[in-house]
Each structure stands twice: as C-alpha cells, then as structure tokens.
Design a protein around this motif. Structure first.
Motif, short mmCIF file in Angstrom:
data_model
loop_
_atom_site.label_atom_id
_atom_site.label_comp_id
_atom_site.label_asym_id
_atom_site.label_seq_id
_atom_site.Cartn_x
_atom_site.Cartn_y
_atom_site.Cartn_z
N ASP A 19 0.85 -1.19 0.00
CA ASP A 19 0.00 0.00 0.00
C ASP A 19 0.89 1.24 0.00
OD1 ASP A 19 -2.01 1.85 0.20
OD2 ASP A 19 -2.62 1.30 2.23
N PRO A 20 1.49 1.57 -1.15
CA PRO A 20 2.44 2.67 -1.19
C PRO A 20 1.83 4.02 -0.86
CG PRO A 20 1.98 1.88 -3.41
CD PRO A 20 1.32 0.93 -2.44
N VAL A 21 0.56 4.21 -1.12
CA VAL A 21 -0.10 5.49 -0.82
C VAL A 21 -0.10 5.75 0.69
CG1 VAL A 21 -2.28 6.76 -0.98
CG2 VAL A 21 -1.49 5.40 -2.92
N ALA A 22 -0.24 4.70 1.47
CA ALA A 22 -0.27 4.83 2.93
C ALA A 22 1.13 5.04 3.52
CB ALA A 22 -0.91 3.59 3.55
N HIS A 23 2.17 4.63 2.80
CA HIS A 23 3.51 4.64 3.38
C HIS A 23 4.48 5.66 2.78
CE1 HIS A 23 2.77 1.14 5.88
NE2 HIS A 23 2.12 0.62 4.85
N PHE A 24 4.14 6.22 1.62
CA PHE A 24 5.06 7.14 0.95
C PHE A 24 4.34 8.42 0.56
CE2 PHE A 24 6.77 2.91 0.18
CZ PHE A 24 8.10 3.08 0.53
N PRO A 25 5.07 9.55 0.56
CA PRO A 25 4.46 10.80 0.13
C PRO A 25 4.25 10.81 -1.39
CG PRO A 25 6.78 11.13 0.60
CD PRO A 25 6.45 9.72 1.00
N ALA A 26 3.36 11.67 -1.85
CA ALA A 26 3.12 11.79 -3.29
C ALA A 26 4.41 12.15 -4.00
CB ALA A 26 2.05 12.85 -3.54
N GLN A 27 4.53 11.70 -5.24
CA GLN A 27 5.72 11.94 -6.04
C GLN A 27 5.39 12.91 -7.17
OE1 GLN A 27 7.78 7.64 -5.76
NE2 GLN A 27 6.06 7.74 -7.11
N ARG A 28 6.41 13.59 -7.62
CA ARG A 28 6.23 14.55 -8.71
C ARG A 28 5.84 13.85 -10.01
NH1 ARG A 28 11.07 18.50 -9.90
NH2 ARG A 28 10.70 18.49 -12.12
N GLY A 30 4.92 9.94 -11.75
CA GLY A 30 4.55 8.57 -11.44
C GLY A 30 3.52 8.47 -10.33
N ASP A 31 2.56 7.60 -10.55
CA ASP A 31 1.52 7.33 -9.58
C ASP A 31 2.02 6.25 -8.61
OD1 ASP A 31 -1.04 5.34 -9.06
OD2 ASP A 31 -1.53 7.47 -8.92
N LEU A 32 1.86 6.48 -7.32
CA LEU A 32 2.36 5.53 -6.33
C LEU A 32 1.78 4.14 -6.53
CD1 LEU A 32 2.23 7.74 -3.12
CD2 LEU A 32 4.28 6.84 -4.19
N SER A 33 0.50 4.04 -6.79
CA SER A 33 -0.15 2.73 -6.91
C SER A 33 0.17 2.05 -8.24
CB SER A 33 -1.66 2.87 -6.78
OG SER A 33 -1.99 3.31 -5.49
N ASP A 34 0.12 2.81 -9.32
CA ASP A 34 0.30 2.21 -10.64
C ASP A 34 1.77 2.03 -11.03
OD1 ASP A 34 -2.43 2.12 -10.97
OD2 ASP A 34 -2.51 4.05 -12.00
N ASP A 35 2.60 3.02 -10.70
CA ASP A 35 3.98 3.01 -11.16
C ASP A 35 4.97 2.54 -10.10
OD1 ASP A 35 3.15 4.11 -13.64
OD2 ASP A 35 3.09 6.09 -12.70
N GLY A 36 4.67 2.75 -8.83
CA GLY A 36 5.57 2.37 -7.75
C GLY A 36 6.26 3.57 -7.14
N VAL A 37 7.33 3.31 -6.43
CA VAL A 37 8.06 4.37 -5.72
C VAL A 37 9.52 4.35 -6.15
CG1 VAL A 37 6.51 4.29 -3.73
CG2 VAL A 37 8.59 2.95 -3.71
N THR A 38 10.20 5.46 -5.95
CA THR A 38 11.60 5.57 -6.32
C THR A 38 12.49 5.04 -5.20
OG1 THR A 38 11.80 7.78 -5.35
CG2 THR A 38 11.15 7.65 -7.68
N ALA A 39 13.73 4.77 -5.54
CA ALA A 39 14.72 4.35 -4.55
C ALA A 39 14.93 5.46 -3.52
CB ALA A 39 16.04 3.98 -5.23
#
Length: 95
Positions: A19-28, A30-39
């Motif tokens: 559940d990246p939306v619950a654990h990471f801040p919004a990114q400039r 890429g969508d957290l749910s669809d694309d993932g998160v950065t290193a």
C-alpha cells in the motif's frame, strides 16, 4: 535471505509497497499505486543512503518480487503480486 536483520528491511519494503499510498508521500512523477516508488523514497523511509536502498531493491528485483518501470530518468519499483504468490505457494509446499 529475508530472515536476517538486513532481510527484515527487505520485508519492510515489500510490506510498504503493498500500500504505497499509505507509506510514501506523493511523487512529482509517477503514480504511487500504478507506477511504484523511487529508490529515493524507499531510502528516506528506511533512513539509509539511496545506494543502500538500491541494493535492497535490486535484490528484490533480481529474485522477481519487484518490477521496475522507468519514467523520465527515474526507476520506480512496485510489487509483482503474481510472483510473490508463486513464492508463497512454494514455501507452503515445503520447498
């Protein structure tokens, strides 16, 4: 590999990416749910340098638990749910 102290960090990463939306801040980008998160985002959450996070993420990609997606110049990481389910079934069967 996942039961060592370092492995606990990898398990944390897998859990956060459920559940990246619950654990990471919004990114400039890429969508957290669809694309993932950065290193960078994972490193900030772990409190480690980005290259350390990239090592953990790279291992999880190598064993097939994460997938990557490149957007602009950044790599985004997300769970591979199908592969995670396959690995879970192997462990249930006593592999």
């Amino acid at each position: 590999m996942l039961r060592t102290p370092v492995g606990e960090r990898r398990l944390d990463i897998l859990e956060w990416l459920k559940d990246p939306v619950a654990h990471f801040p919004a990114q400039r980008h890429g969508d957290l749910s669809d694309d993932g998160v950065t290193a960078h985002a994972v490193a900030a959450k772990l409190g480690v340098p980005r290259d350390v996070a990239e090592t953990h993420l790279g291992l999880l990609v190598t064993i097939g638990l994460l997938r990557t997606k490149r957007i602009k110049r950044r790599l985004y990481y997300r769970r591979d749910e199908v592969r995670i389910a396959e690995v879970a079934r192997m462990f249930e069967k006593g592999w």
